[in-house]
Design a protein around this motif. Structure first.
Motif, PDB file in Angstrom:
ATOM      1  N   ASP A   9       0.824  -1.201   0.000  1.00 30.81           N
ATOM      2  CA  ASP A   9       0.000   0.000   0.000  1.00 30.81           C
ATOM      3  C   ASP A   9       0.864   1.260   0.000  1.00 30.81           C
ATOM      4  O   ASP A   9       0.375   2.344   0.236  1.00 30.81           O
ATOM      5  CB  ASP A   9      -0.921   0.009   1.214  1.00 30.81           C
ATOM      6  N   ILE A  10       2.157   1.123  -0.231  1.00 34.89           N
ATOM      7  CA  ILE A  10       3.064   2.258  -0.211  1.00 34.89           C
ATOM      8  C   ILE A  10       2.837   3.146  -1.422  1.00 34.89           C
ATOM      9  O   ILE A  10       2.759   4.359  -1.324  1.00 34.89           O
ATOM     10  CB  ILE A  10       4.529   1.786  -0.152  1.00 34.89           C
ATOM     11  N   ALA A  15      -1.724   3.225 -14.518  1.00 36.03           N
ATOM     12  CA  ALA A  15      -2.934   4.026 -14.699  1.00 36.03           C
ATOM     13  C   ALA A  15      -4.182   3.289 -14.246  1.00 36.03           C
ATOM     14  O   ALA A  15      -5.077   3.871 -13.635  1.00 36.03           O
ATOM     15  CB  ALA A  15      -3.067   4.450 -16.162  1.00 36.03           C
ATOM     16  N   GLN A  16      -4.243   1.994 -14.515  1.00 37.20           N
ATOM     17  CA  GLN A  16      -5.414   1.201 -14.142  1.00 37.20           C
ATOM     18  C   GLN A  16      -5.629   1.207 -12.631  1.00 37.20           C
ATOM     19  O   GLN A  16      -6.721   1.511 -12.146  1.00 37.20           O
ATOM     20  CB  GLN A  16      -5.250  -0.235 -14.651  1.00 37.20           C
ATOM     21  N   ALA A  17      -4.599   0.894 -11.880  1.00 34.94           N
ATOM     22  CA  ALA A  17      -4.713   0.831 -10.418  1.00 34.94           C
ATOM     23  C   ALA A  17      -5.027   2.202  -9.822  1.00 34.94           C
ATOM     24  O   ALA A  17      -5.871   2.320  -8.928  1.00 34.94           O
ATOM     25  CB  ALA A  17      -3.422   0.277  -9.811  1.00 34.94           C
ATOM     26  N   ILE A  18      -4.370   3.224 -10.322  1.00 36.38           N
ATOM     27  CA  ILE A  18      -4.583   4.580  -9.798  1.00 36.38           C
ATOM     28  C   ILE A  18      -6.000   5.046 -10.082  1.00 36.38           C
ATOM     29  O   ILE A  18      -6.696   5.539  -9.191  1.00 36.38           O
ATOM     30  CB  ILE A  18      -3.551   5.553 -10.401  1.00 36.38           C
ATOM     31  N   CYS A  19      -6.447   4.881 -11.317  1.00 28.36           N
ATOM     32  CA  CYS A  19      -7.782   5.359 -11.680  1.00 28.36           C
ATOM     33  C   CYS A  19      -8.888   4.532 -11.034  1.00 28.36           C
ATOM     34  O   CYS A  19      -9.937   5.073 -10.687  1.00 28.36           O
ATOM     35  CB  CYS A  19      -7.916   5.406 -13.199  1.00 28.36           C
ATOM     36  N   LEU A  52       0.781   7.945  -4.552  1.00 31.59           N
ATOM     37  CA  LEU A  52       0.688   7.551  -3.149  1.00 31.59           C
ATOM     38  C   LEU A  52      -0.786   7.515  -2.732  1.00 31.59           C
ATOM     39  O   LEU A  52      -1.535   8.460  -3.023  1.00 31.59           O
ATOM     40  CB  LEU A  52       1.442   8.540  -2.266  1.00 31.59           C
ATOM     41  N   PRO A  53      -1.210   6.462  -2.047  1.00 30.70           N
ATOM     42  CA  PRO A  53      -2.608   6.379  -1.622  1.00 30.70           C
ATOM     43  C   PRO A  53      -3.086   7.584  -0.823  1.00 30.70           C
ATOM     44  O   PRO A  53      -4.196   8.065  -1.036  1.00 30.70           O
ATOM     45  CB  PRO A  53      -2.652   5.099  -0.785  1.00 30.70           C
ATOM     46  N   GLU A  54      -2.249   8.103   0.080  1.00 37.73           N
ATOM     47  CA  GLU A  54      -2.688   9.247   0.883  1.00 37.73           C
ATOM     48  C   GLU A  54      -2.892  10.492   0.021  1.00 37.73           C
ATOM     49  O   GLU A  54      -3.787  11.297   0.282  1.00 37.73           O
ATOM     50  CB  GLU A  54      -1.724   9.540   2.047  1.00 37.73           C
ATOM     51  N   ASP A  55      -2.107  10.652  -1.049  1.00 40.06           N
ATOM     52  CA  ASP A  55      -2.316  11.775  -1.972  1.00 40.06           C
ATOM     53  C   ASP A  55      -3.626  11.608  -2.735  1.00 40.06           C
ATOM     54  O   ASP A  55      -4.356  12.574  -2.959  1.00 40.06           O
ATOM     55  CB  ASP A  55      -1.165  11.880  -2.971  1.00 40.06           C
TER      56      ASP A  55
END
Length: 75
Positions: A9-10, A15-19, A52-55
């Motif tokens: 999860d770091i 693009a697929q995972a982010i979107c 980054l997930p938090e972003d």
């Protein structure tokens, strides 16, 4: 493991995972980064998109706050 998936999860990769994380179309990632401030980047403009997930959490909350007033109706 499918393409674009990460075991950590770091940092999200691709693009697929982010979107998928923010409910957007991966074909529009360039536009989302350029025009809507999606916090994703590439190293030296090459390779896979990273985020980054938090972003992404912060970005989606900002989107919610910006547009939610369009759907709040006074009774």
């Amino acid at each position: 493991m499918e393409r674009g998936e990460s075991t950590f999860d770091i940092c999200l990769k691709g693009a697929q995972a982010i979107c998928e994380a923010v409910g957007e179309n991966p074909r529009k990632i360039n536009e989302l980064v350029r025009d809507n401030g999606l916090p994703a980047w590439k190293k030296r403009d090459k390779g896979s998109w990273l985020a980054l997930p938090e972003d992404l959490h912060r970005w989606i909350r900002e989107q919610r706050d910006r547009y939610i007033s369009n759907y709040v109706f006074n009774k």
